[in-house]
Motif scaffolding. Sequence first.
Motif, mmCIF file in Angstrom:
data_model
loop_
_atom_site.group_PDB
_atom_site.id
_atom_site.type_symbol
_atom_site.label_atom_id
_atom_site.label_comp_id
_atom_site.label_asym_id
_atom_site.label_seq_id
_atom_site.Cartn_x
_atom_site.Cartn_y
_atom_site.Cartn_z
ATOM 1 N N LEU A 97 -3.500 -30.919 5.299
ATOM 2 C CA LEU A 97 -3.823 -32.702 6.551
ATOM 3 C C LEU A 97 -4.815 -32.317 7.121
ATOM 4 O O LEU A 97 -5.399 -32.544 8.570
ATOM 5 N N PRO A 98 -5.866 -32.714 6.249
ATOM 6 C CA PRO A 98 -7.231 -32.955 7.213
ATOM 7 C C PRO A 98 -7.214 -34.207 8.348
ATOM 8 O O PRO A 98 -8.244 -33.507 8.556
ATOM 9 N N ASP A 99 -6.587 -34.731 8.036
ATOM 10 C CA ASP A 99 -6.995 -36.338 8.851
ATOM 11 C C ASP A 99 -6.275 -35.893 10.449
ATOM 12 O O ASP A 99 -7.018 -35.807 11.166
ATOM 13 N N GLU A 100 -5.376 -35.388 10.308
ATOM 14 C CA GLU A 100 -5.099 -35.187 11.601
ATOM 15 C C GLU A 100 -5.374 -33.114 12.412
ATOM 16 O O GLU A 100 -5.911 -33.079 13.109
ATOM 17 N N SER A 102 -8.597 -33.424 11.516
ATOM 18 C CA SER A 102 -9.837 -33.488 12.093
ATOM 19 C C SER A 102 -9.786 -34.629 13.401
ATOM 20 O O SER A 102 -11.149 -34.729 14.023
ATOM 21 N N LEU A 103 -8.835 -35.052 13.824
ATOM 22 C CA LEU A 103 -8.625 -35.917 14.664
ATOM 23 C C LEU A 103 -8.683 -34.719 16.788
ATOM 24 O O LEU A 103 -8.191 -34.817 17.551
ATOM 25 N N SER A 131 -18.736 -32.441 9.935
ATOM 26 C CA SER A 131 -17.695 -33.092 10.177
ATOM 27 C C SER A 131 -16.535 -32.601 9.179
ATOM 28 O O SER A 131 -15.565 -31.909 9.805
ATOM 29 N N VAL A 132 -16.932 -32.254 7.902
ATOM 30 C CA VAL A 132 -16.074 -31.595 6.774
ATOM 31 C C VAL A 132 -16.735 -30.768 6.061
ATOM 32 O O VAL A 132 -17.992 -31.372 5.721
ATOM 33 N N HIS A 343 3.011 -31.643 2.408
ATOM 34 C CA HIS A 343 1.860 -32.227 1.359
ATOM 35 C C HIS A 343 2.842 -31.331 -0.013
ATOM 36 O O HIS A 343 2.139 -31.060 -0.502
#
Length: 444
Positions: A97-100, A102-103, A131-132, A343
């Motif tokens: 869950l990279p989007d979660e 990253s927040l 950032s990644v 996922h």
Amino acid sequence: MKVTLIRPNIGRREHSLYVDEGRMEPLMLGILAGLTPPDIEVVMHDDRMEIIPYDDPTDLVAITVETYTARRSYEISREYRKRGVPVILGGMHPTLLPDEASLNADAIMISDAEMCWSEVLDDARQGRLKSVYRSHPACPPQFNRLPDRTIYNGKRYLPLTLIQFGRGCTFGCSYCAVSAYFEQTHWSRPVREVVREIEAQDRKLLFFVDDNLIADIPRAKELFRELIPLGIRWVSQASLDMTTDRELLDLMVKSGCLGHVIGFESLNTQNLIEVNKSPNMAWANDSYKEQIGILRDRGLQTWAAFTLGYDHDTVESIEATTEFAIANKFCFAAFNILMPYPHTRFYAELARQNRLLYDGRWWLHPEYRLNYAAFQPALLTPDELTEACFRARSRFNSIPSLVSRALDFKTNMRNLLRFGIYMTYTPLFRKETFKKQGMRFGYR
Ligand code: SF4
């Protein structure tokens, strides 16, 4: 420059912090410490047994995040970021869950961290963290460097050394986060590197933390042959199909294997078919009788894992599973509620059927508690499933069950060493099982 590595806790009990008395060394953090150049200071804090000193100066914080520790990891990240310290998150959860993730951090590492760790450190030194950072799931390339186990000093971990031969699994169980992460692939390290790592540490009792130690049987045999002269004792996690290869089993025993964590999951073939648990399907109808016999004849102890809450599970079938675990005198058994990990195909299917609870994000939900059902089961209510699982744990861990399982001269009482392992670890895991029940995720 100073780097702080963090192993987060899951959460807290209602009125107190939870100290995990069965904690093991966080191997991944030792690997990262070993890959860190000597001019960078490394400290490690284990949230499972110590208060994190947020105000200690540090230049970068790296947190290893699992789905169960995500909520707590984000809390820790917030504390450091409030103090102006950059935080990077890695591990299975940020990869899935990279989007979660990253927040909740300045940067994330997607996939295995070893591959990008030196780039992360270089960027952090220059104050321009990306950032990644992305790599590929692969055999842990330790670049000829051993894990730095000095970071574990003073933290009173269980006295066994964790080591990894390979990662991933080629089976495709629909609920399995490992399968989702590694996309049904498996990688293993050069055997000579593993042997060197074993020789470089002092302990004789080891735990191979592979997702499935026998995922590649020829390579597993190669490893076991090289372990024989080392005179170690070891345990691991492995799939039940190991029972089909006599040579593999013989080498295992000769190389010092004491037993395995084995995922039996269910006694119902239809359940196994529906989640594609292929290594077990052929034997569930016969209650794994022959396979358990093969393991017992070789004196191998079994730490059995069951998942409960499949579409054909009922209160009665869960009780029958408990009976089965006691009757087979397993060293220990975990009765885990089937969890919709992000996922996975299982998660997607439940989402499609509108059966997910806790807004589909149980790992972040303030009301979710450990060992609670996180989806609507087919033949039970969520509460019935939660309660049936707790009853299974309570019954399996009752004193009469503990005593009757100890009295097994083929496994748990085979010799003093086996009995010692049973009496050391089984009561400890029993205690932890009850301590963890219903624990909140996160500290706030
Ligand atoms: S056998 Fe185990 S590790 Fe492999 S996919 Fe199935 S649950 Fe995951």
